[in-house]
Design a protein around this motif. Structure first.
Motif, PDB file in Angstrom:
ATOM      1  N   GLY A  53       0.777  -1.228   0.000  1.00 40.21           N
ATOM      2  CA  GLY A  53       0.000   0.000   0.000  1.00 40.21           C
ATOM      3  C   GLY A  53       0.806   1.274   0.000  1.00 40.21           C
ATOM      4  N   CYS A  54       2.110   1.171  -0.276  1.00 36.63           N
ATOM      5  CA  CYS A  54       2.951   2.373  -0.216  1.00 36.63           C
ATOM      6  C   CYS A  54       2.967   3.154  -1.527  1.00 36.63           C
ATOM      7  CB  CYS A  54       4.383   2.012   0.194  1.00 36.63           C
ATOM      8  SG  CYS A  54       5.335   1.167  -1.088  1.00 36.63           S
ATOM      9  N   GLY A  55       2.321   2.628  -2.573  1.00 34.21           N
ATOM     10  CA  GLY A  55       2.254   3.382  -3.822  1.00 34.21           C
ATOM     11  C   GLY A  55       3.170   2.876  -4.914  1.00 34.21           C
ATOM     12  N   LYS A  56       3.619   1.608  -4.815  1.00 37.75           N
ATOM     13  CA  LYS A  56       4.534   1.087  -5.832  1.00 37.75           C
ATOM     14  C   LYS A  56       3.872   1.029  -7.211  1.00 37.75           C
ATOM     15  CE  LYS A  56       5.511  -2.724  -3.548  1.00 37.75           C
ATOM     16  NZ  LYS A  56       4.723  -2.481  -2.307  1.00 37.75           N
ATOM     17  N   SER A  57       2.628   0.565  -7.265  1.00 37.87           N
ATOM     18  CA  SER A  57       1.931   0.517  -8.556  1.00 37.87           C
ATOM     19  C   SER A  57       1.696   1.923  -9.096  1.00 37.87           C
ATOM     20  CB  SER A  57       0.603  -0.225  -8.426  1.00 37.87           C
ATOM     21  OG  SER A  57       0.815  -1.596  -8.146  1.00 37.87           O
ATOM     22  N   THR A  58       1.441   2.862  -8.211  1.00 37.92           N
ATOM     23  CA  THR A  58       1.284   4.262  -8.630  1.00 37.92           C
ATOM     24  C   THR A  58       2.562   4.760  -9.298  1.00 37.92           C
ATOM     25  OG1 THR A  58      -0.310   4.701  -6.869  1.00 37.92           O
ATOM     26  CG2 THR A  58       0.821   6.609  -7.812  1.00 37.92           C
ATOM     27  N   MET A  59       3.715   4.355  -8.754  1.00 36.74           N
ATOM     28  CA  MET A  59       4.997   4.740  -9.376  1.00 36.74           C
ATOM     29  C   MET A  59       5.069   4.260 -10.817  1.00 36.74           C
ATOM     30  SD  MET A  59       7.797   3.789  -6.469  1.00 36.74           S
ATOM     31  CE  MET A  59       7.241   3.728  -4.766  1.00 36.74           C
ATOM     32  N   LEU A  60       4.725   2.986 -11.049  1.00 34.85           N
ATOM     33  CA  LEU A  60       4.794   2.455 -12.411  1.00 34.85           C
ATOM     34  C   LEU A  60       3.823   3.175 -13.331  1.00 34.85           C
ATOM     35  CD1 LEU A  60       5.272  -1.421 -12.236  1.00 34.85           C
ATOM     36  CD2 LEU A  60       6.963   0.392 -12.179  1.00 34.85           C
ATOM     37  N   ASN A  61       2.630   3.495 -12.821  1.00 27.86           N
ATOM     38  CA  ASN A  61       1.668   4.221 -13.644  1.00 27.86           C
ATOM     39  C   ASN A  61       2.173   5.605 -14.022  1.00 27.86           C
ATOM     40  OD1 ASN A  61      -0.255   2.162 -13.738  1.00 27.86           O
ATOM     41  ND2 ASN A  61      -1.220   2.817 -11.830  1.00 27.86           N
ATOM     42  N   SER A 192      18.156  -9.986 -20.968  1.00 27.77           N
ATOM     43  CA  SER A 192      19.591  -9.865 -21.237  1.00 27.77           C
ATOM     44  C   SER A 192      19.886 -10.040 -22.723  1.00 27.77           C
ATOM     45  CB  SER A 192      20.357 -10.891 -20.412  1.00 27.77           C
ATOM     46  OG  SER A 192      21.736 -10.824 -20.672  1.00 27.77           O
ATOM     47  N   SER A 193      19.293 -11.064 -23.338  1.00 24.28           N
ATOM     48  CA  SER A 193      19.592 -11.338 -24.745  1.00 24.28           C
ATOM     49  C   SER A 193      19.032 -10.262 -25.668  1.00 24.28           C
ATOM     50  CB  SER A 193      19.047 -12.704 -25.146  1.00 24.28           C
ATOM     51  OG  SER A 193      17.632 -12.737 -25.071  1.00 24.28           O
ATOM     52  N   LEU A 194      17.919  -9.637 -25.271  1.00 22.54           N
ATOM     53  CA  LEU A 194      17.297  -8.609 -26.114  1.00 22.54           C
ATOM     54  C   LEU A 194      17.717  -7.194 -25.717  1.00 22.54           C
ATOM     55  CD1 LEU A 194      13.649 -10.035 -26.359  1.00 22.54           C
ATOM     56  CD2 LEU A 194      15.499 -10.241 -28.040  1.00 22.54           C
ATOM     57  N   GLY A 195      18.471  -7.072 -24.633  1.00 22.30           N
ATOM     58  CA  GLY A 195      18.930  -5.746 -24.205  1.00 22.30           C
ATOM     59  C   GLY A 195      17.829  -4.875 -23.642  1.00 22.30           C
ATOM     60  N   LYS A 196      16.806  -5.478 -23.033  1.00 20.25           N
ATOM     61  CA  LYS A 196      15.694  -4.713 -22.483  1.00 20.25           C
ATOM     62  C   LYS A 196      16.014  -4.186 -21.087  1.00 20.25           C
ATOM     63  CE  LYS A 196      13.147  -5.612 -26.076  1.00 20.25           C
ATOM     64  NZ  LYS A 196      12.919  -4.561 -27.095  1.00 20.25           N
ATOM     65  N   THR A 197      15.396  -3.080 -20.761  1.00 24.00           N
ATOM     66  CA  THR A 197      15.488  -2.495 -19.429  1.00 24.00           C
ATOM     67  C   THR A 197      14.230  -2.857 -18.669  1.00 24.00           C
ATOM     68  OG1 THR A 197      16.789  -0.647 -20.290  1.00 24.00           O
ATOM     69  CG2 THR A 197      15.724  -0.332 -18.148  1.00 24.00           C
ATOM     70  N   GLY A 198      14.377  -3.340 -17.429  1.00 25.60           N
ATOM     71  CA  GLY A 198      13.226  -3.777 -16.655  1.00 25.60           C
ATOM     72  C   GLY A 198      13.105  -3.066 -15.324  1.00 25.60           C
ATOM     73  N   ILE A 199      11.857  -2.747 -14.961  1.00 26.03           N
ATOM     74  CA  ILE A 199      11.558  -2.192 -13.641  1.00 26.03           C
ATOM     75  C   ILE A 199      10.461  -3.050 -13.038  1.00 26.03           C
ATOM     76  CG2 ILE A 199      10.836  -0.186 -12.306  1.00 26.03           C
ATOM     77  CD1 ILE A 199      11.722   1.587 -14.636  1.00 26.03           C
ATOM     78  N   LEU A 200      10.778  -3.737 -11.943  1.00 19.23           N
ATOM     79  CA  LEU A 200       9.872  -4.679 -11.300  1.00 19.23           C
ATOM     80  C   LEU A 200       9.449  -4.148  -9.948  1.00 19.23           C
ATOM     81  CD1 LEU A 200       8.709  -7.678 -10.908  1.00 19.23           C
ATOM     82  CD2 LEU A 200      10.922  -8.168  -9.833  1.00 19.23           C
ATOM     83  N   ILE A 201       8.152  -4.240  -9.640  1.00 17.02           N
ATOM     84  CA  ILE A 201       7.738  -4.026  -8.258  1.00 17.02           C
ATOM     85  C   ILE A 201       7.342  -5.376  -7.677  1.00 17.02           C
ATOM     86  CG2 ILE A 201       7.048  -1.636  -8.590  1.00 17.02           C
ATOM     87  CD1 ILE A 201       4.148  -2.527  -8.526  1.00 17.02           C
ATOM     88  N   THR A 202       7.739  -5.617  -6.444  1.00 18.29           N
ATOM     89  CA  THR A 202       7.506  -6.915  -5.822  1.00 18.29           C
ATOM     90  C   THR A 202       7.493  -6.762  -4.308  1.00 18.29           C
ATOM     91  OG1 THR A 202       8.327  -9.186  -5.605  1.00 18.29           O
ATOM     92  CG2 THR A 202       9.985  -7.454  -5.890  1.00 18.29           C
ATOM     93  N   HIS A 203       6.715  -7.646  -3.651  1.00 14.36           N
ATOM     94  CA  HIS A 203       6.780  -7.751  -2.191  1.00 14.36           C
ATOM     95  C   HIS A 203       7.841  -8.754  -1.763  1.00 14.36           C
ATOM     96  CE1 HIS A 203       2.627  -6.088  -2.517  1.00 14.36           C
ATOM     97  NE2 HIS A 203       2.960  -5.513  -1.382  1.00 14.36           N
ATOM     98  N   ASP A 204       8.348  -9.519  -2.728  1.00 18.20           N
ATOM     99  CA  ASP A 204       9.249 -10.630  -2.439  1.00 18.20           C
ATOM    100  C   ASP A 204      10.699 -10.140  -2.450  1.00 18.20           C
ATOM    101  OD1 ASP A 204      10.871 -12.946  -2.589  1.00 18.20           O
ATOM    102  OD2 ASP A 204       9.251 -14.089  -3.507  1.00 18.20           O
ATOM    103  N   ILE A 205      11.284 -10.024  -1.269  1.00 15.78           N
ATOM    104  CA  ILE A 205      12.660  -9.533  -1.159  1.00 15.78           C
ATOM    105  C   ILE A 205      13.610 -10.448  -1.915  1.00 15.78           C
ATOM    106  CG2 ILE A 205      14.560  -9.015   0.426  1.00 15.78           C
ATOM    107  CD1 ILE A 205      12.450  -8.383   2.565  1.00 15.78           C
ATOM    108  N   GLY A 206      13.439 -11.758  -1.761  1.00 15.55           N
ATOM    109  CA  GLY A 206      14.316 -12.704  -2.442  1.00 15.55           C
ATOM    110  C   GLY A 206      14.254 -12.553  -3.951  1.00 15.55           C
ATOM    111  N   GLU A 207      13.053 -12.386  -4.479  1.00 16.16           N
ATOM    112  CA  GLU A 207      12.888 -12.196  -5.919  1.00 16.16           C
ATOM    113  C   GLU A 207      13.632 -10.946  -6.386  1.00 16.16           C
ATOM    114  OE1 GLU A 207       9.097 -13.062  -8.257  1.00 16.16           O
ATOM    115  OE2 GLU A 207       8.907 -10.918  -7.822  1.00 16.16           O
ATOM    116  N   ALA A 208      13.500  -9.872  -5.636  1.00 15.58           N
ATOM    117  CA  ALA A 208      14.196  -8.629  -5.987  1.00 15.58           C
ATOM    118  C   ALA A 208      15.708  -8.840  -6.013  1.00 15.58           C
ATOM    119  CB  ALA A 208      13.823  -7.532  -4.997  1.00 15.58           C
ATOM    120  N   ILE A 209      16.227  -9.566  -5.041  1.00 12.87           N
ATOM    121  CA  ILE A 209      17.676  -9.767  -4.942  1.00 12.87           C
ATOM    122  C   ILE A 209      18.200 -10.579  -6.121  1.00 12.87           C
ATOM    123  CG2 ILE A 209      19.513 -10.887  -3.599  1.00 12.87           C
ATOM    124  CD1 ILE A 209      17.785 -10.213  -1.088  1.00 12.87           C
TER     125      ILE A 209
END
Length: 267
Positions: A53-61, A192-209
């Protein structure tokens, strides 16, 4: 642990002093985001982690141009974002596949809306079906696929638009753990193979790491950046499973856990 290091590469996404307010039922101003500033560089994978509820999805929007900030600015390749742009594509938690369309037709949807010729659409969808090992399902319907396969189709539909930047709003959270690991690996290899830039929001600390070059830890509302942590263990491990066994993984996990407003982690 190295945090907040400088990067000499030019930023493809820059957020500068972003703030966002809403109005409640009594028309009182409710601040959601306050003074949010960070950069994302070309080919980088960045995760945003913070309390529910801190506004992570709002950031992406706001980054995508779907929602204007109350103040501050977002630039993509040095151009101010004032609405949706073809440089950015969005992958959400729900696959949002159209049940009446075949898998190929779902992948081609965005290209169809852009009036790309049929032959070219088929060429693109065939390439991604091949890349993800799903060519045999081209004429299947979404209801015939597992949850993980449906998310692969959603990813192919996103990639087919050939965006520079892909925003991922917890796209793996509804999947079982094994499928989640497999998709995390597929996303990393593909980006990596396509050279894309990614921005992920997640509650999962392990996934982020295990997925990120850097993790942006944000505070509870009104949201601001608490810390930006250089991780990058995904760059020297063969898989997300191997990254979870990396000696640095536990150190990063404990550090990020300590950064979070833990009393707000439960919805």
């Amino acid at each position: 642990m190295v945090t907040n290091t400088s990067d000499e590469r030019s930023a493809v996404v820059s957020l500068r002093h972003i703030a966002k307010d809403y109005r409640d039922a009594n028309l009182r101003k409710v601040p959601v985001i306050r003074d949010l500033t960070f950069d994302v560089h070309s080919g980088e994978f960045v995760s945003i982690v913070g309390p529910s509820g801190c506004g992570k999805s709002t950031m992406l929007n706001i980054i995508s141009g779907l929602l204007p900030p109350s103040s501050g600015s977002v630039t993509i390749n040095d151009r101010v974002v004032d609405g949706p742009t073809t440089s950015i594509a969005y992958m959400m938690q729900q696959d949002l596949l159209m049940e009446w369309r075949t898998i190929r037709q779902n992948i081609e949807l965005g290209l169809e809306l852009r009036h790309v010729p049929t032959d070219r659409r088929h060429e693109v969808s065939s390439e991604y079906l091949r890349r993800f090992g799903m060519s045999e399902f081209a004429d299947s319907r979404p209801r015939e696929l597992s949850g993980g396969m449906r998310q692969r189709v959603a990813l192919m539909r996103t990639l087919a638009l050939d965006p520079d930047i892909i925003l991922l709003d917890e796209p793996f959270s509804a999947l079982d753990y094994q499928t989640r690991l497999l998709l995390e690996d597929e996303v990393l290899r593909t980006f990596s193979s396509l050279g894309k830039t990614g921005i992920l929001i997640t509650h999962d600390i392990g996934e982020a790491i295990v997925m990120s070059d850097r993790v942006v830890v944000v505070a509870n509302r009104p949201t601001s950046v608490k810390e930006i942590i250089d991780v990058g263990i995904c760059r020297h491990n063969a898989s997300v499973t191997e990254s979870r066994s990396d000696p640095e993984y536990s150190t990063f996990f404990q550090h990020i856990w300590g950064d979070l407003d833990q009393q707000h982690l439960v919805d």
